[in-house]
Design an enzyme around this catalytic site. Structure first.
Site, PDB file in Angstrom:
ATOM      1  N   GLY A 135       0.822  -1.218   0.000  1.00  0.00           N
ATOM      2  CA  GLY A 135       0.000   0.000   0.000  1.00  0.00           C
ATOM      3  C   GLY A 135       0.844   1.252   0.000  1.00  0.00           C
ATOM      4  O   GLY A 135       0.322   2.354  -0.163  1.00  0.00           O
ATOM      5  N   HIS A 157      -3.893  16.511   1.142  1.00  0.00           N
ATOM      6  CA  HIS A 157      -3.591  15.564   2.221  1.00  0.00           C
ATOM      7  C   HIS A 157      -3.015  16.292   3.428  1.00  0.00           C
ATOM      8  O   HIS A 157      -2.564  17.426   3.320  1.00  0.00           O
ATOM      9  CB  HIS A 157      -2.569  14.519   1.755  1.00  0.00           C
ATOM     10  N   HIS A 158      -2.953  15.573   4.531  1.00  0.00           N
ATOM     11  CA  HIS A 158      -2.390  16.057   5.801  1.00  0.00           C
ATOM     12  C   HIS A 158      -0.934  16.523   5.649  1.00  0.00           C
ATOM     13  O   HIS A 158      -0.251  16.153   4.702  1.00  0.00           O
ATOM     14  CB  HIS A 158      -2.466  14.938   6.845  1.00  0.00           C
ATOM     15  N   LYS A 212       2.324  14.095   4.914  1.00  0.00           N
ATOM     16  CA  LYS A 212       2.512  13.271   3.706  1.00  0.00           C
ATOM     17  C   LYS A 212       3.798  13.679   2.995  1.00  0.00           C
ATOM     18  O   LYS A 212       4.062  14.862   2.809  1.00  0.00           O
ATOM     19  CB  LYS A 212       1.307  13.408   2.775  1.00  0.00           C
ATOM     20  N   GLY A 257      -0.216   9.034  -4.575  1.00  0.00           N
ATOM     21  CA  GLY A 257      -0.351   7.820  -5.373  1.00  0.00           C
ATOM     22  C   GLY A 257      -1.751   7.708  -5.959  1.00  0.00           C
ATOM     23  O   GLY A 257      -1.936   7.217  -7.081  1.00  0.00           O
TER      24      GLY A 257
END
Ligand code: NAD
Length: 256
Positions: free
Chosen positions: A87, A144-145, A148, A154
């Site tokens: 992942g 995103h936070h 990252k 991705g």
């Protein structure tokens, strides 16, 4: 359902996956992280000394760590004959080659996003791109936070890939990551990206199709990491015991 081993077990995703396993009564073999992070994992999760030791007591590994750790994690899975869900994002061409090579020996599922919603969104983006001509500009916006480390995400690349497939082109040829200093109008048919970072946003993505006088926006908002953790656990359950090969979330979710 086999025993799951968690790689990157002290991280945000590693802990969320351990939590989902606990809630669903799924057997976790243990976790591995960098030594300096040892002991910080979710309650009840035992730490193994290294990825090989963990792989030997697991049926399937779940890796949400860092691209630099991938080669070692794939080798550990191969040595033990365990399946592995990758992942981790920020993967480069050489990482994908390493996944292809490992997939000749073991079952490997790589997914930049394990949520059902995003994988369905990618399907819709592919369809939209295949029906709209190149006069519809495609731009992908993500947020995103603040922690990252890779950009674009991705998932943004996964959506770009879906759009490129819909257009019958290759992502390498169509991607435009940076317009700074480019004193020229937008090139027709290209796919642009914008990355925002801040706060605690788990993951927002919008694919914008913009034509003269109208716009279509296809988007997804992740409200927390549990959706990714649940998807990863579902992928691991599905992958355990599968023959060698490279798999994707579309296989798990039975999406076209
Ligand atoms: P994080 O920084 O909180 O956790 C990563 C963990 O991996 C850390 O604890 C770190 O110490 C550990 N790690 C790094 N190198 C290691 C190594 N060599 N061996 C073992 N452990 C190692 O990050 P996160 O938010 O949990 O995200 C992890 C990865 O998963 C990132 O690449 C992120 O983009 C990705 N991610 C993917 C999805 C998805 O759906 N596929 C969802 C969320 C995050």
């Amino acid at each position: 359902m086999g025993r799951i081993g968690i790689l990157g077990a002290s991280g945000r995703m590693g802990r969320a996956i351990a939590q989902v396993c606990r809630e669903q009564g799924i057997d976790v073999a243990g976790g591995v992280d960098r030594p300096e992070f040892g002991g910080e994992v979710a309650p009840g999760l035992s730490f193994e000394s290294d990825a090989v030791a963990l792989a030997r007591i697991s049926d399937v590994l779940v890796d949400f760590s860092a691209p630099s750790a991938l080669a070692g994690h794939l080798a550990a899975a191969q040595a033990a004959g365990a399946a592995i869900v990758v992942g981790t994002t920020g993967l480069q061409r050489e990482h994908h080659h390493a996944i292809d090579a490992a997939a000749r020996d073991i079952a490997v599922l790589q997914a930049a996003n394990t949520s059902l919603g995003v994988n369905l969104l990618a399907h819709l983006v592919r369809q939209a791109a295949s029906r709209l001509g190149p006069d519809w500009d495609i731009e992908i916006l993500e947020m995103h936070h603040r922690h990252k480390v890779d950009a674009p995400s991705g998932t943004a690349l996964l959506l770009g890939q879906a759009a490129a497939e819909g257009r019958g082109g290759t992502l390498d040829a169509l991607n435009r990551f940076d317009r700074m200093g480019v004193a020229a109008p937008r090139e027709e048919g290209t796919i642009g990206y914008a990355s925002l970072r801040g706060g605690s946003v788990a993951g927002d993505h919008v694919t914008i199709f913009a034509a003269e006088g109208e716009r279509i926006e296809l988007g997804h908002r992740a409200e927390n990491r549990t959706i990714f953790a649940r998807g990863a656990v579902r992928a691991a359950s599905w992958l355990a015991g599968k023959p060698a090969g490279r798999y994707a979330m579309t296989d798990v979710l039975d999406l076209p």
